[in-house]
Every structure is written in structure tokens, then in C-alpha cells.
Design an enzyme around this catalytic site. Structure first.
Site, PDB file in Angstrom:
ATOM      1  N   ASP A 216       0.994  -1.163  -0.380  1.00  0.00           N
ATOM      2  CA  ASP A 216      -0.104  -0.425   0.241  1.00  0.00           C
ATOM      3  C   ASP A 216       0.370   1.280  -0.080  1.00  0.00           C
ATOM      4  O   ASP A 216       1.648   1.364   0.598  1.00  0.00           O
ATOM      5  CB  ASP A 216      -1.089  -0.374   1.230  1.00  0.00           C
ATOM      6  CG  ASP A 216      -2.186   0.998   0.982  1.00  0.00           C
ATOM      7  OD1 ASP A 216      -2.556   0.706   0.577  1.00  0.00           O
ATOM      8  OD2 ASP A 216      -1.664   1.860   1.739  1.00  0.00           O
TER       9      ASP A 216
ATOM     10  N   GLU B 225      -5.266   2.836  -4.443  1.00  0.00           N
ATOM     11  CA  GLU B 225      -3.172   2.548  -4.674  1.00  0.00           C
ATOM     12  C   GLU B 225      -2.732   0.892  -3.456  1.00  0.00           C
ATOM     13  O   GLU B 225      -1.602   1.618  -3.382  1.00  0.00           O
ATOM     14  CB  GLU B 225      -3.035   3.940  -3.432  1.00  0.00           C
ATOM     15  CG  GLU B 225      -3.331   3.357  -2.119  1.00  0.00           C
ATOM     16  CD  GLU B 225      -4.336   4.139  -1.923  1.00  0.00           C
ATOM     17  OE1 GLU B 225      -4.550   4.837  -0.645  1.00  0.00           O
ATOM     18  OE2 GLU B 225      -5.286   4.341  -2.458  1.00  0.00           O
TER      19      GLU B 225
END
Length: 335
Positions: A203, A246
Site C-alpha cells: 500500500d 493504491e
């Protein structure tokens, strides 16, 4: 009239444009064991106006030679009777070998059964030798080439749609749905053969701040380059996908926790060392947090493996981000 190539296929175009400039030669291959019939076809094709043709014949029914000879041809004529083989036998052998040229069947018999058999097999058209004439050949050649061109376009569209169904267009990685399908398959394979299999959840840190500060176009560049980074540094046997906005996920085949941790740390450093130029000209660095889990050799629940990696990722975030954390609860229970 013009014969033009679109992609690797020929198209016949009705046009008043002079074709003396840039004209392409249509390469025809004829497979027929009767020299007189080959000559008859050659003469009729030669009588077709404004057509530049390179004519090659093969008077043998040897399938391997037919496959080899067809590789440089744009269109193939095959006689129905070829000694111990039929034209359909040769046609099928050529198709099985990967020949994609359009093919037209020739026969000395005006037999409707043969015509149906040829069309069912996949021939583009069917011509009776007794009725052969230039205008008929022109129509058959035009139809065969146009049909082949259309089929190629449809195949390219099918491949593109297939790609869109499994690839995230921004990062070039698998999308979430297809990644999960592949991940499930690879976990089953790893468990079946007793091979270790690790999963990484990645992440990007403070990505919302990146988007809010520098804009979504800049954020998209960050995601795209991160995806490229992952593509470059994973093996063909690994699988990687964009799991969320993301968030990325990587499955490492034949890799235990130690190897996965080493790989993750190298990936973390690569992402941290990547330099991005913001719209205002300043250099921006983006970091990431990574969670790792080992697939349970006794439990093929892929969701559980991903949840474990996600828990490790959450811990990495809690500890200050920009770090790698290995989920070890399962291993601790086994000790």
C-alpha cells in the site's frame, strides 16, 4: 482497382487511383497434382485486369511441404483430390500447423456435397474448374481476402476485450477480479505439489495526500510507475495485480517467508528511491508499507491468506509506515 495490405491481410478496393505507386504483389499458392489444371488457373488469373500476382504451385500432396510453402502466401488454392489425400485433409493439417491464410477449394466435379464439406471445414470459397473464368476468380479472391481481413479484425478485437477483462489499464497489472482467479489457481497448485507460496500486500503511504496536493494526474503517474516497477522485478511465475486504489498484491511462487521478506524489502526500497517530478517542479518521493503472509499448506482458503497479509500490512502502517511486516501467527501456532 487496388490490392492493399491492412495489417497482414489483403483487401481489394474499388478505386480510380493509379496503383503504379506502392502496389503490393498478391502471393498465391496452388496445391494441385495436375499440371494442366495448375496452368489453367494461372492463365485465368493472369487475365484478371490490374492484379499484380506472384504465382507458386505445388504438385504434391505431402502435408508438411504444403505447410512450409504456404508460409509466404497470402492466399492458397487447394485441389479436392490429391492422390492419397483430399484437399480437406491438407487444409486441416495446415490449420493445425498454424496456417492462417484464406484458402479456396478447387475441384473438377460440380458436386454439391463436396462444396458443403469444404465450407464446413473452413474454406473461404469453392470453385469448379470447368466453370473457371477471370471474373469468377476475381470475386472468389476478393471475398476470401476480405473475409480473412474481417476475421483478423474480429480476432484482434476479441483479444483486446479479453485483455481489458483482466488487465488494469493504468498499471498494466492484473485487475482485482482476475488476480483473485489466478491467485486461487496458484495456491491450489502450490499446495498440491507441496511448494511454499507467499503473498505480499503493498500500500502506498499517504497517497490521498499525494492526490490532494499534486492532483490526480500526478497520482496516476505514481500508480503507473509503481505498477511498472512491480512488473519489471517479478518473475514470470509470480502473479501481481492492482488490488485497490493504491494497493497492490503479489503472489510469489516457490517462495517461503524468508525469501518473500527479502523480496519485499528490495521492492520497498525501489519504490522509496523512485523520483517523481510534481507539476510545480519539485521532486517527490513516495513510500510504501508491505505485509507478508505464507499460504497455509493445510488450508487452501485464499481469502484467509490475503487477510493475513492485510493484517500484516495494517501493522506496518501502525508502526509508522515505510516498512515490511511478516504475519507469523500461523507459524507461531505450529511451533
Amino acid at each position: 482497382m487496388l490490392w492493399k495490405i491492412i495489417g497482414s491481410r489483403w483487401l481489394y478496393c474499388q478505386s480510380g487511383v493509379n496503383n503504379s505507386m506502392g502496389e503490393q504483389t498478391l502471393k498465391l499458392l496452388v496445391i494441385d497434382d495436375d499440371p494442366a489444371d495448375i496452368e489453367l488457373l494461372r492463365r485465368n488469373i493472369a487475365d484478371i485486369p490490374d492484379m499484380s500476382v506472384e504465382f507458386t504451385s505445388l504438385s504434391t500432396s505431402i502435408k508438411d511441404q504444403a505447410v512450409l510453402s504456404s508460409q509466404s502466401a497470402d492466399l492458397v488454392f487447394i485441389d479436392y483430390l490429391l492422390g492419397s489425400h483430399t484437399g480437406i485433409d491438407v487444409f486441416q493439417a495446415m490449420k493445425e500447423a498454424g496456417c492462417c491464410q484464406p484458402m479456396i477449394m478447387l475441384t473438377g466435379m460440380g458436386n454439391e456435397f463436396i462444396a458443403v464439406e469444404a465450407m464446413k471445414a473452413g474454406f473461404a470459397d469453392y470453385i469448379v474448374k470447368e466453370a473457371m473464368e477471370p471474373s469468377h476468380l476475381r470475386r472468389a479472391i476478393t471475398y476470401a481476402l476480405e473475409k480473412a481481413s474481417l476475421m483478423q479484425q474480429l480476432e484482434e478485437q476479441r483479444k483486446q476485450l479479453e485483455k481489458l477483462a483482466r488487465i488494469d489499464d493504468l498499471t498494466g497489472l492484473y485487475n482485482r477480479r482476475y488476480f483473485f482467479e489466478r491467485f486461487t489457481m496458484e495456491v491450489s497448485r502450490a499446495v498440491r505439489y507441496g511448494q511454499p507460496f507467499s503473498v505480499l500486500m503493498i500500500d502506498l503511504d499517504h497517497f490521498k495526500h499525494v492526490n490532494d496536493t499534486y492532483g490526480h494526474l500526478f497520482g496516476d503517474e505514481v500508480l503507473a510507475r509503481t505498477g511498472k516497477n512491480i512488473q519489471i522485478h517479478t518473475r514470470n511465475t509470480d502473479i501481481s495485480g492492482r488490488y485497490g486504489g493504491e494497493e497492490f498484491c503479489i503472489g510469489l511462487s516457490s517462495t517461503g517467508l524468508a525469501g518473500a521478506e527479502e523480496f519485499a524489502e528490495r521492492m520497498r526500497q525501489r519504490i522509496e528511491n523512485e523520483k517523481f517530478i510534481a507539476p510545480d517542479g519539485q521532486t517527490v518521493q513516495v513510500t510504501c508499507s508491505i505485509g507478508i503472509a505464507l499460504v497455509d499448506e493445510y488450508d487452501q482458503n485464499v481469502s484467509r491468506s490475503l487477510d493475513c497479509a492485510d493484517q500484516a500490512l495494517y501493522e506496518a502502517k501502525s508502526l509508522g509506515r515505510n516498512r515490511v511486516v511478516v504475519w507469523k501467527a500461523f507459524n507461531d501456532l505450529k511451533k
